[in-house]
Design an enzyme around this catalytic site. Structure first.
Site, PDB file in Angstrom:
ATOM      1  N   GLU A  32      -2.573  -5.194  -9.174  1.00 44.60           N
ATOM      2  CA  GLU A  32      -3.836  -5.045  -8.463  1.00 44.60           C
ATOM      3  C   GLU A  32      -4.996  -4.848  -9.445  1.00 44.60           C
ATOM      4  O   GLU A  32      -6.089  -5.373  -9.241  1.00 44.60           O
ATOM      5  CB  GLU A  32      -3.731  -3.850  -7.500  1.00 44.60           C
ATOM      6  N   GLU A  87      -5.759  -8.120 -11.045  1.00 45.30           N
ATOM      7  CA  GLU A  87      -6.452  -8.965 -10.071  1.00 45.30           C
ATOM      8  C   GLU A  87      -7.927  -8.576 -10.003  1.00 45.30           C
ATOM      9  O   GLU A  87      -8.803  -9.444  -9.967  1.00 45.30           O
ATOM     10  CB  GLU A  87      -5.794  -8.798  -8.691  1.00 45.30           C
ATOM     11  N   CYS A 106      -2.453  -1.123  -0.242  1.00 50.62           N
ATOM     12  CA  CYS A 106      -1.222  -0.318  -0.212  1.00 50.62           C
ATOM     13  C   CYS A 106      -0.916   0.260   1.161  1.00 50.62           C
ATOM     14  O   CYS A 106       0.229   0.508   1.495  1.00 50.62           O
ATOM     15  CB  CYS A 106      -1.329   0.846  -1.186  1.00 50.62           C
ATOM     16  N   SER A 154      -6.838  -7.101  -1.721  1.00 48.99           N
ATOM     17  CA  SER A 154      -6.000  -7.467  -2.861  1.00 48.99           C
ATOM     18  C   SER A 154      -4.724  -8.124  -2.330  1.00 48.99           C
ATOM     19  O   SER A 154      -4.172  -7.692  -1.320  1.00 48.99           O
ATOM     20  CB  SER A 154      -5.627  -6.216  -3.656  1.00 48.99           C
ATOM     21  N   LYS A 182       5.030   2.229   7.745  1.00 52.08           N
ATOM     22  CA  LYS A 182       5.834   1.512   6.751  1.00 52.08           C
ATOM     23  C   LYS A 182       7.019   0.819   7.418  1.00 52.08           C
ATOM     24  O   LYS A 182       7.551  -0.169   6.896  1.00 52.08           O
ATOM     25  CB  LYS A 182       6.323   2.472   5.663  1.00 52.08           C
ATOM     26  N   CYS A 204      -1.650   9.695   2.000  1.00 50.18           N
ATOM     27  CA  CYS A 204      -0.256   9.709   2.454  1.00 50.18           C
ATOM     28  C   CYS A 204       0.334  11.113   2.556  1.00 50.18           C
ATOM     29  O   CYS A 204       1.282  11.322   3.302  1.00 50.18           O
ATOM     30  CB  CYS A 204       0.625   8.893   1.520  1.00 50.18           C
TER      31      CYS A 204
END
Lengths: 410, 106
Positions: A141, A144, A168, A188, A227, A391
């Site tokens: 990332e 990039e 993410c 991304s 997830k 998170c």
């Protein structure tokens, strides 16, 4: 023809309200980033699946424990652990190590990496730290971002658009996909650490473990309910595609076979009579448990940005950041921003990079996106996490008393 | 048939009144509990988030290596298998595409 916001095969309606327990108190509505919860005050509520991101914020904040997950891989994982022909790889997300201790009577925020490795090793898992994949995410990332930055400065035709968004957080990705598809080029293209971990475990990992990929069963342990939805996306079978191209011939398998939340991993250990609090520390058993400080802070708001800046600084200037702690992106302000000026050795000029960090997405993202849509955003790189605090406060984390931690917005 | 209808009408009148009171009570209860809950949460808000984040920052400060590009395992991965960031293998294994989800047909 019915239309839906899901691809075939994806988990739909992961989060459900139990009608017999719901009191219609509206608490959940305060925490839903997409206003997906229907029902009048005092009446039983329900969730609009097409709007739901499966982030689980309503679940951890319901004062009546009336909100539940519909999919659990617990039984499958127990069967696979008992199967001698299968290697079960446990992929541990950053935020799990500072929360799972709470389920075993340890203090909130207590760091239990060694104990968690030990307990999972005892249960039969091979340890693959998702922090390793977080480091990999930074490499991809970050590269990039530098590529896009340089291409834009040079005015190249195919330069990817700026700002670049992090990719993410599955709740955030789904939010953009369902509401702002025009901004998808800004996201991304790097996979999330969970998906990178699954792919690497079944390709390079298969070599390191000297195993057939079909015999590897990847279980990720995540602070996040969304997830599970991410892992079920049909395109996430890169390892299978890779092996097909290299002559294998087997039925398709996903990169991540099962996802357990932090709560479910605690449940699994309890079922196996393993007391995490009294487990001896264990170092991990392969190169995949090697991770850096940059990888571990992915679990909190601002962490991805801080980790990315540490690497971008080195790549752009050739020197390490003098002070690695980057305070402007830490803390719980809804939108945090900073400007970083550095000398770019490739362009041979000074560049100023404007970054922003957004969390508690439902309350903070809209103004930021409006600027990006209008082309007036001052930022080059934006980290977004759905949950307040990142998170560490995800929908899969242990629930303290009635409802978990939150930022007060009533 | 007629009699039943009559009873039903009378019942429904009394029941709905009772039901109204029951619903009202449940509503008051539902309101009362979250008010206390919100207040206590307001006092302790952010406590868990901060404690858990501190745990991660501690993990960072304890780490032998603190920058992703210096992770020896990552270096090994690229050297032995992945090539280089954004390279061909990365494109195949570590990147993805996104889906416009506003109108997917099932």
């Amino acid at each position: 023809m019915t239309t839906t916001t899901y691809q075939p095969g994806e988990i739909q309606g992961l989060i459900k309200i139990n009608a017999s327990k719901c009191k219609g108190c509206d608490a959940c509505k305060q925490f839903c980033p997409t206003h997906a919860i229907n029902g009048a005050s005092g009446a039983v509520h329900s969730i609009d699946e097409d709007k739901c991101l499966s982030c689980g914020q309503c679940l951890i904040n319901c004062p009546f424990s009336a909100i539940e997950e519909t999919h659990s891989a617990l039984e499958t994982v127990i069967k696979k652990l008992a199967d001698k022909n299968t290697t079960v790889v446990g992929i541990i997300a950053p935020a799990v190590r500072v929360a799972i201790g709470e389920e075993f009577g340890l203090g909130t925020g207590e760091l239990v990496t060694g104990k968690l490795y030990g307990a999972m090793n005892q249960a039969g898992f091979k340890i693959f730290d998702c922090n390793f994949a977080a480091d990999l995410t930074i490499m991809e990332e970050g590269s990039e971002f530098i590529h896009r930055l340089h291409a834009n400065v040079k005015g190249e035709a195919n330069a990817g658009p700026l700002p670049q968004f992090t990719s993410c957080c599955p709740g955030w990705v789904r939010y953009l996909e369902t509401r702002y598809p025009a901004l998808l080029p800004n996201l991304s293209t790097a996979k999330s650490p969970q998906q990178m971990a699954g792919t690497v475990a079944k390709t390079y990992g298969a070599k390191v473990y000297q195993m057939q990929p079909e015999n590897i069963f990847t279980v990720s342990v995540m602070p996040c309910t969304s997830k599970k939805l991410e892992a079920s996306r049909p395109e996430f079978n890169s390892a299978w595609q890779y092996h097909q191209e290299h002559g294998a011939n087997s039925p398709s398998y996903q990169d991540i076979d099962a996802v357990l939340t932090t709560r479910e991993m605690a449940q699994l250990l309890k079922l196996l009579d393993i007391d995490l609090a009294n487990t001896a520390e264990y170092q991990g058993d392969s190169l995949f448990s090697e991770y850096t400080g940059a990888g571990t802070i992915f679990g909190t708001t601002g962490g991805v940005m801080e980790a990315a800046l540490r690497t971008a600084h080195k790549v752009l200037t050739g020197t390490e950041m003098a002070k690695l702690e980057f305070e402007p992106v830490r803390g719980l302000k809804g939108v945090k921003s900073a400007s970083v000026s550095l000398f770019d050795t490739e362009l041979n000029q000074d560049v100023t990079v404007n970054v922003a960090v957004v969390h508690d997405m439902g309350n903070n993202i809209e103004p930021v996106l409006r600027d990006v849509m209008a082309g007036t955003s001052p930022y080059h790189f934006i980290e977004v996490m759905n949950c307040a605090g990142g998170c560490v406060n995800g929908g899969g984390q242990p629930i303290e008393g009635k409802g978990s931690s939150w930022l007060g917005n009533i | 048939m007629n009699k039943k209808k009559h009873l039903f009408a009378e019942d429904s009148f009394f029941l709905s009144r009772r039901k109204f009171m029951a619903v009202g009570a449940a509503f008051v209860a539902a309101l009362a509990i979250p008010i206390g809950w919100f207040t206590s949460k307001l006092e302790r808000r952010n406590e868990y988030i901060k404690a858990r984040s501190q745990g991660l920052y501690k993990d960072d400060s304890l780490a032998k290596t603190r920058v992703s590009h210096a992770n020896p395992a990552v270096e090994k991965y690229y050297k032995e298998f992945g090539g280089e960031p954004l390279g061909h293998m990365s494109h195949e294994l570590l990147h993805t595409h996104f889906v416009d989800r506003t109108k997917l047909s099932s």
